[in-house]
Write an enzyme that holds these catalytic residues in place. Sequence first.
Site, mmCIF file in Angstrom:
data_model
loop_
_atom_site.group_PDB
_atom_site.id
_atom_site.type_symbol
_atom_site.label_atom_id
_atom_site.label_comp_id
_atom_site.label_asym_id
_atom_site.label_seq_id
_atom_site.Cartn_x
_atom_site.Cartn_y
_atom_site.Cartn_z
ATOM 1 N N TYR A 77 15.796 2.141 33.738
ATOM 2 C CA TYR A 77 14.548 2.417 34.465
ATOM 3 C C TYR A 77 13.887 1.109 34.864
ATOM 4 O O TYR A 77 14.228 0.050 34.335
ATOM 5 C CB TYR A 77 13.599 3.291 33.637
ATOM 6 C CG TYR A 77 12.871 2.583 32.513
ATOM 7 C CD1 TYR A 77 13.428 2.500 31.243
ATOM 8 C CD2 TYR A 77 11.616 2.014 32.727
ATOM 9 C CE1 TYR A 77 12.749 1.862 30.211
ATOM 10 C CE2 TYR A 77 10.934 1.373 31.700
ATOM 11 C CZ TYR A 77 11.509 1.301 30.444
ATOM 12 O OH TYR A 77 10.844 0.673 29.426
ATOM 13 N N CYS A 78 12.930 1.237 35.818
ATOM 14 C CA CYS A 78 12.276 0.026 36.306
ATOM 15 C C CYS A 78 10.829 0.346 36.645
ATOM 16 O O CYS A 78 10.129 0.928 35.826
ATOM 17 C CB CYS A 78 13.034 -0.548 37.503
ATOM 18 S SG CYS A 78 13.350 0.663 38.810
ATOM 19 N N ARG A 79 10.384 -0.026 37.841
ATOM 20 C CA ARG A 79 8.949 0.120 38.153
ATOM 21 C C ARG A 79 8.586 1.514 38.635
ATOM 22 O O ARG A 79 7.411 1.814 38.824
ATOM 23 C CB ARG A 79 8.544 -0.908 39.207
ATOM 24 C CG ARG A 79 8.561 -2.326 38.663
ATOM 25 C CD ARG A 79 8.480 -3.347 39.781
ATOM 26 N NE ARG A 79 8.419 -4.713 39.252
ATOM 27 C CZ ARG A 79 8.774 -5.795 39.932
ATOM 28 N NH1 ARG A 79 9.220 -5.672 41.164
ATOM 29 N NH2 ARG A 79 8.689 -6.987 39.382
ATOM 30 N N GLY A 80 9.561 2.333 38.867
ATOM 31 C CA GLY A 80 9.255 3.670 39.378
ATOM 32 C C GLY A 80 10.293 4.103 40.378
ATOM 33 O O GLY A 80 11.277 3.391 40.613
ATOM 34 N N CYS B 260 11.346 1.590 43.222
ATOM 35 C CA CYS B 260 11.852 0.268 42.856
ATOM 36 C C CYS B 260 13.374 0.352 42.848
ATOM 37 O O CYS B 260 13.953 1.387 42.510
ATOM 38 C CB CYS B 260 11.322 -0.119 41.485
ATOM 39 S SG CYS B 260 12.006 -1.662 40.835
#
Lengths: 216, 216
Positions: free
Chosen positions: A174-177, A180
């Site tokens: 996962y990352c910033r959303g 992203c």
Amino acid sequence: MEKRLFKDAIYTAIAGMTKAFSNANRLEILDLLANGEKTVEEIATQTSMSVANASQHLQILKNARLVGARRQGTFIYYALSGLKAYAAWKALRDMALELEPDVQRTLDQYRLETNSYPGCHFDEIYQEPAAQLLDVRPVEEFAAGHLSNALSIPIQELSERLGELPRHKTIIAYCRGPFCTYADEAVALLKANGYKALRLEESYLDINLNEDQWKN
Amino acid sequence: MEKRLFKDAIYTAIAGMTKAFSNANRLEILDLLANGEKTVEEIATQTSMSVANASQHLQILKNARLVGARRQGTFIYYALSGLKAYAAWKALRDMALELEPDVQRTLDQYRLETNSYPGCHFDEIYQEPAAQLLDVRPVEEFAAGHLSNALSIPIQELSERLGELPRHKTIIAYCRGPFCTYADEAVALLKANGYKALRLEESYLDINLNEDQWKN
DNA sequence: CAAATATTCAATAGAATTATTGAATACTAT
DNA sequence: ATAGTATTCAATAATTCTATTGAATATTTG
């Protein structure tokens, strides 16, 4: 106060805030700042804007009280005002994903092209012992808040640090959303190296916002 | 698709939708339509706009997919697209109430002037046997959806129909939401006639949106 | 104090938004 | 069909928004 004046005052004041949301560059800035404070230059670089333009948009967001600023040395760090501001952005985002087919279509197409389709959702994996959460954001953003039991390996370092990941688990990146691309890159890289990997659609704040929903 | 193009496409598409929110007149229209479908003329009258101007704003809302239209005879009825659209408006509203002091201040001042301050919240009264919910919106809006156990007496008829209300209960008046003035008028009228009365801050949809929260 | 750097400001031109006006369109009922 | 009504369209002027450019400001470091 007369009824009409009252309503005009209220709706005008709210529209003043919502205007800050009505620009693509500012939405991207908000999405970025939700993951932790950033300087003007970092924001400009990440969003491919000129520094002056980013600064101008930040003034608009600041005047609308959506972001706050903190000075440290020669740098000024901007950050989201609070969870309510994020909640509004998320509500707009979720609405667009449901009501504007182009958004979902563009998203799906990008995921297909980068070999990160389909993604998975937190409620499907958070109790799964055969899943390993992987946070591929920069370490400062991980430090500002992250999902519990997640490993932190920034996307730039991932190819050299694959050995730190458990071979027998599915890696949930996962990352910033959802908008992203770090997690997509991570999943593509992991799959290319023989890992089972999925992209988590939610960001840390998305989960944090609905904390109650997962609590029991 | 290149990363930058992907992000620009997504954020631009979402900004296209959010632009529809960034105008005071359109916010008022959305707030109105949340309570049930309306014709252009009804909308124009309720919001003190010209019909042409209201129509123009409705086109913008329709193109943004926030509202839908249905033709019946010579009339066209406009309605909110769905709960996600209302959720976005509510998130923006709640954010403004928290982050923009002017909004809450204006609201409090109006409530004080109309003798409907302070209001109460649904979670404080929904299990209270000594409370009687009163819906003072037009009957069509009541028919389109209302709180359970609520009485329906439109604000225009209230002064003549006071007798229908139980003397020994606190009357909890509600209407289209926090920025609608019907409930304030109702509370003022009820208090002037010796009733105990409070204004409910939430609308039917606000409660409906968080249904789960009240369910158990 | 001077130099270096981060950020903001000011000016500008092009584009988009808004309310108003009056005409045009679409449907119903007779 | 014709008249009547609801709604939309088109044109307009005033305002606001946007990205760019280059200069100005504020803070730290030497």
